[in-house]
Design an enzyme around this catalytic site. Structure first.
Site, short mmCIF file in Angstrom:
data_model
loop_
_atom_site.label_atom_id
_atom_site.label_comp_id
_atom_site.label_asym_id
_atom_site.label_seq_id
_atom_site.Cartn_x
_atom_site.Cartn_y
_atom_site.Cartn_z
N ILE A 37 0.84 -1.20 0.00
CA ILE A 37 0.00 0.00 0.00
C ILE A 37 0.87 1.25 0.00
CG2 ILE A 37 -1.70 1.32 1.31
CD1 ILE A 37 -2.78 -1.41 2.32
N ALA A 59 -4.10 2.74 8.19
CA ALA A 59 -3.60 1.39 8.49
C ALA A 59 -4.45 0.72 9.56
CB ALA A 59 -2.14 1.48 8.92
N ARG A 60 -4.12 0.91 10.82
CA ARG A 60 -4.85 0.31 11.93
C ARG A 60 -4.99 1.30 13.07
NH1 ARG A 60 -6.33 -2.66 8.80
NH2 ARG A 60 -6.22 -4.95 8.67
N ASP A 95 -8.73 7.09 9.10
CA ASP A 95 -9.68 6.10 8.60
C ASP A 95 -9.76 4.90 9.54
OD1 ASP A 95 -11.46 5.07 6.44
OD2 ASP A 95 -9.91 3.52 6.29
N GLU A 113 -13.61 0.85 17.14
CA GLU A 113 -14.43 0.97 15.94
C GLU A 113 -15.78 0.28 16.13
OE1 GLU A 113 -10.88 1.35 12.58
OE2 GLU A 113 -12.01 -0.52 12.73
N HIS A 119 -13.27 3.69 8.32
CA HIS A 119 -12.51 2.51 7.92
C HIS A 119 -13.00 1.96 6.58
CE1 HIS A 119 -9.68 -0.69 9.80
NE2 HIS A 119 -9.54 -0.63 8.48
N ILE A 120 -12.86 2.79 5.54
CA ILE A 120 -13.36 2.44 4.22
C ILE A 120 -12.28 2.51 3.15
CG2 ILE A 120 -15.75 3.11 4.66
CD1 ILE A 120 -15.10 5.79 3.24
N ALA A 147 -10.14 0.54 1.90
CA ALA A 147 -10.02 -0.55 0.93
C ALA A 147 -11.19 -0.59 -0.04
CB ALA A 147 -9.90 -1.89 1.65
#
Length: 398
Positions: free
Chosen positions: A192, A272-273, A297, A302, A321-322, A324
């Site tokens: 990425i 990432a996370r 993100d 979450e 968290h979108i 991807a």
């Protein structure tokens, strides 16, 4: 799950997964290939079950396409694996780097190699770039000024726009900046981050990265990347983008001390996370104007609670968290299918790492058999023939 038994056929193409995948993935890919196989050329899917060299060579000897990196990290594809793969038309890697494939051996053996990025990795890189541009261009504040402004406000009186009359920046947005010439620091250099680096370089940005496993120097030169230690990268970058896994070693990687190293004009991006950033420390740094902004993100919790202090700050862009995208699982398969079919037809492939090699011959296709017409019924004696209708109409039965 053991690979399916090898079926010998003079007219069948075998797609071999170099690394075993979970049964659900194997079954989904097998079904996808069956649905898209060319007429006259069934596609058989197989995978390596273990590291038994004898079994590997048996599978490779009958493989027409070797698929590598479907789920990320993979075993090395070296000369020993490629030697004896006489039927191989293509080594197809899904990823952003050729690492792990012996290109010199492939060239010497006349085996084409292709590299196709994983769609989800491209989507994440695009989202990170979107956030970088949105921060630099003050996209969210500009949108809010337009749609939420009071009915009566100070500023220029409305008037029709023309070639010579217009009200530039009538909402008085401050701090809109270029990204060209700015420095982006990539924390972690997986696929990425590499996809983001390529896009950021196209915008004229200077590229820094840090990773405990440095890239080879030739790859650094090709991508325009310079390696730094993390603390130095944080001091130098105008945009810091996180691309590492969440582990005990990386939890709260950007804590209060490290955030304090960043420029007050810098921006932080995390696709990432959650858990990589100390969110309370980040909120404090933004509130005290020790950072210019952040775009997140991924969140420590979450869905992130609505009372998260970061959501109340003007300098923050939040997405759920979108990064991807909303790609289907088949997106991976769809990315490599055109190359698989091209290689089997003896045609050039996209993303070739061996453009100097000519495609290998097409895999023979089962010749189509002409339809056998049923024999005509025997003509009954003249006296038994039914009377002829005035018009014959053919009928089709199911």
């Amino acid at each position: 799950m053991s690979p399916p038994p090898i079926r010998r056929s003079n007219h069948m193409a075998r797609i071999l997964l170099f690394d075993a995948v979970p049964p659900a993935w194997f079954d989904a890919l097998a079904q996808f290939l069956r649905a898209h196989q060319p007429e006259g050329l069934p596609l058989e899917l197989a995978q390596r079950a273990d590291a038994d060299p004898a079994k590997d060579q048996e599978l490779l000897a009958g493989a027409h396409v070797l698929l590598v990196g479907l789920l990320g990290p993979h075993a090395a594809v070296g000369e020993d694996a490629l030697r004896g793969a006489d039927e191989l038309r293509l080594v197809q890697k899904l990823g952003s780097r050729a690492a792990g494939i012996d290109l010199a051996a492939a060239r010497a053996l006349g085996i084409p190699v292709s590299l196709i990025p994983a769609p989800a990795h491209v989507a994440c890189a695009e989202h990170a770039l979107l956030l970088i541009l949105a921060l630099a261009k003050k996209l969210i504040p500009a949108h809010q000024r337009v749609v939420r402004r009071p009915l009566r406000e100070a500023g220029p009186a409305p008037r029709p726009a023309s070639a010579s009359a217009y009200a530039y920046n009538w909402a008085a947005i401050q701090g809109i900046a270029l990204v060209a010439g700015k420095t982006i620091g990539l924390v972690g250099i997986g696929d990425i981050a590499i996809e983001l680096a390529r896009r950021a370089r196209a915008l004229g940005m200077t590229l820094l990265y840090c990773d405990k496993n440095p890239l080879p120097k030739d790859e650094e030169r090709e991508l325009g990347l310079a390696r730094r230690e993390l603390d130095d990268l944080l001091r130098q970058a105008d945009f810091v983008s996180l691309h590492v896994a969440l582990t005990p070693d990386t939890a709260n990687l950007l804590n209060a001390d490290r955030l304090a190293l960043m420029k007050p004009t810098a921006f932080l991006i995390n696709t990432a996370r959650g858990g990589l950033v100390d969110e309370a420390a980040l909120a404090n740094a933004l509130r005290d104007a020790r950072l210019a902004g952040a775009a997140l993100d991924a969140w420590a919790v979450e869905p992130t609670p609505r009372d998260n202090p970061l959501l109340k700050l003007d300098g923050v862009i939040a997405t759920p968290h979108i990064a991807a995208g909303t790609l289907s699982r088949n997106a991976l398969f769809e990315a490599v299918l055109p190359n698989i079919l091209a290689a089997l037809r003896g045609e050039p492939v996209a993303g070739s790492l061996t453009p100097d090699l000519a495609p290998r011959p097409a895999v023979p296709i089962e010749p189509s058999q002409p339809k056998q017409e049923p024999p005509a019924p025997a003509t009954p004696p003249a006296e038994q023939q039914p009377p002829k209708a005035t018009e014959d109409r053919g009928q089709t039965t199911a």
